[in-house]
Design an enzyme around this catalytic site. Structure first.
Site, PDB file in Angstrom:
ATOM      1  N   GLY A  31      75.421  73.777  42.041  1.00 51.87           N
ATOM      2  CA  GLY A  31      76.828  73.366  42.042  1.00 51.87           C
ATOM      3  C   GLY A  31      77.723  74.396  41.365  1.00 51.87           C
ATOM      4  O   GLY A  31      77.322  75.542  41.169  1.00 51.87           O
ATOM      5  N   HIS A  37      78.063  81.306  46.790  1.00 52.48           N
ATOM      6  CA  HIS A  37      77.475  80.153  47.475  1.00 52.48           C
ATOM      7  C   HIS A  37      78.089  80.002  48.872  1.00 52.48           C
ATOM      8  O   HIS A  37      77.404  79.698  49.837  1.00 52.48           O
ATOM      9  CB  HIS A  37      77.743  78.865  46.688  1.00 52.48           C
ATOM     10  CG  HIS A  37      77.162  78.837  45.307  1.00 52.48           C
ATOM     11  ND1 HIS A  37      77.944  78.806  44.180  1.00 52.48           N
ATOM     12  CD2 HIS A  37      75.891  78.822  44.866  1.00 52.48           C
ATOM     13  CE1 HIS A  37      77.173  78.768  43.104  1.00 52.48           C
ATOM     14  NE2 HIS A  37      75.927  78.782  43.490  1.00 52.48           N
TER      15      HIS A  37
HETATM   16  P1  AMP Z   1      72.847  78.715  41.539  1.00 45.48           P
HETATM   17  O1  AMP Z   1      73.786  77.633  41.881  1.00 45.48           O
HETATM   18  O2  AMP Z   1      73.373  79.682  40.532  1.00 45.48           O
HETATM   19  O3  AMP Z   1      71.463  78.220  41.232  1.00 45.48           O
HETATM   20  O4  AMP Z   1      72.699  79.592  42.858  1.00 45.48           O
HETATM   21  C1  AMP Z   1      72.344  79.013  44.088  1.00 45.48           C
HETATM   22  C2  AMP Z   1      72.034  80.104  45.053  1.00 45.48           C
HETATM   23  O5  AMP Z   1      73.184  80.928  45.233  1.00 45.48           O
HETATM   24  C3  AMP Z   1      70.895  81.018  44.570  1.00 45.48           C
HETATM   25  O6  AMP Z   1      70.054  81.363  45.652  1.00 45.48           O
HETATM   26  C4  AMP Z   1      71.650  82.214  44.046  1.00 45.48           C
HETATM   27  O7  AMP Z   1      70.892  83.402  44.073  1.00 45.48           O
HETATM   28  C5  AMP Z   1      72.820  82.268  45.011  1.00 45.48           C
HETATM   29  N1  AMP Z   1      73.921  83.022  44.410  1.00 45.48           N
HETATM   30  C6  AMP Z   1      74.477  82.835  43.193  1.00 45.48           C
HETATM   31  N2  AMP Z   1      75.424  83.759  42.956  1.00 45.48           N
HETATM   32  C7  AMP Z   1      75.468  84.562  44.057  1.00 45.48           C
HETATM   33  C8  AMP Z   1      76.230  85.707  44.419  1.00 45.48           C
HETATM   34  N3  AMP Z   1      77.142  86.240  43.598  1.00 45.48           N
HETATM   35  N4  AMP Z   1      75.994  86.275  45.622  1.00 45.48           N
HETATM   36  C9  AMP Z   1      75.073  85.757  46.460  1.00 45.48           C
HETATM   37  N5  AMP Z   1      74.316  84.682  46.172  1.00 45.48           N
HETATM   38  C10 AMP Z   1      74.503  84.083  44.983  1.00 45.48           C
END
Ligand code: AMP
Length: 285
Positions: A31, A37
């Site tokens: 989230g 995302h």
């Molecule tokens: P999180 O909500 O931080 O657990 O991230 C969910 C997904 O989004 C994970 O696969 C992360 O690697 C990806 N994600 C988070 N930040 C970025 C970003 N800046 N660029 C690309 N993917 C991202």
């Protein structure tokens, strides 16, 4: 757009769609959704008939002194972003739904979890491995998207999915960045204005490492020193690690061969930021 709260409703929804011949794209998140995302959601939208986004701040991947309680939670904004992007279902279970009383199983990938984030956060990756195993089993996606921003996590999930024959293909989406290079992260909201100004030094350090490789440097220790020197230019920043690694094993390399992954983590005050940069050495023609 449907909001699904229970594991059985999630499994039922997927089964029904599969029966109808609908392909399912899946984006697991915690989230506080941002443009990173959103990029994953758009990629899923393009590739699959239906898209599920999970929003679950997984307690088992946080250590006892970490930011679980204050991790940003913005369900209404997240819901609006998902609706705008044409997401079909949000899977937002409670912790009790995912880990009911009597839950015992732990999934772990010790070799890939040993270093870097695994060293800094001892139980983090077994929390990630366990929740990803559960999520993929419930959602039964045709394709799941992860971000390259969390490179070690993506490597570990690939291994996990292969070893346990978890359903669907995995795709890794390139890191989405601010204009000054800072990788987007839900944790960036913790940064004060001053800290925000210092934060892009992490990406600059990685870029400096990549630049000396392009100029011909192959010695891991030298490349690492270049990155450390750049990181040290910001007084508020403490580099936790800046490493030159093999992209498959994530072990540090003495000499860069054809490919390397530069991994970095810094601390600014109490905030930890991660980033990475892949480097491929092109053969001279
Ligand atoms: P999180 O909500 O931080 O657990 O991230 C969910 C997904 O989004 C994970 O696969 C992360 O690697 C990806 N994600 C988070 N930040 C970025 C970003 N800046 N660029 C690309 N993917 C991202």
């Amino acid at each position: 757009m449907k909001t699904i709260r229970t594991t059985s409703a999630m499994a039922d929804w997927s089964r029904r769609l599969h029966r109808e011949g609908v392909t399912i794209g899946f984006v697991p998140t915690m989230g506080a959704l941002h443009e990173g995302h959103r990029a994953l959601i758009r990629a899923a939208r393009l590739a699959c008939d239906a898209v599920v986004v999970s929003i679950f701040v997984n307690p088992t991947q946080f250590g006892p002194t970490e930011d679980l309680a204050k991790y940003p939670r913005r369900f209404r904004l997240d819901r609006a972003l998902c609706a705008k992007e044409g997401v079909d279902a949000i899977f937002a279970p409670t912790a009790a739904a995912m880990y009911p009383a009597g839950f015992q199983t732990i999934v772990a990938v010790p070799p890939l979890a040993r270093r870097w984030e695994g060293e800094a956060r001892p139980h983090h990756f077994q929390g990630v491995s366990t929740v990803v195993t559960k999520l993929l089993s419930l959602v039964q996606p045709d394709t799941t998207w992860f971000g390259q921003k969390d490179f070690q996590q993506a490597a570990l999930v690939h291994q996990l999915a292969k070893d346990l024959n978890l359903p669907g293909a995995l795709r890794v989406h390139p890191t989405v960045r601010e204009r000054d290079g800072l990788a987007l992260s839900s944790r960036n909201v913790y940064l004060s204005a001053q800290q925000r100004e210092a934060a892009p030094v992490l990406y600059r350090a990685l870029q400096a490492g990549a630049a000396v490789i392009r100029e011909g440097e192959r010695r891991g220790a030298r490349i690492q020193r270049v990155m450390a020197r750049v990181a040290a230019t910001e007084r508020a920043v403490k580099a936790e690690y800046l490493a030159v690694c093999d992209p498959s094993s994530l072990e540090p390399v003495r000499t860069v061969q054809r490919e390397a992954i530069l991994l970095g983590a810094i601390r600014i005050g109490t905030i930890r930021l991660l980033d990475n940069l892949p480097v491929t050495i092109r053969a001279k023609s």
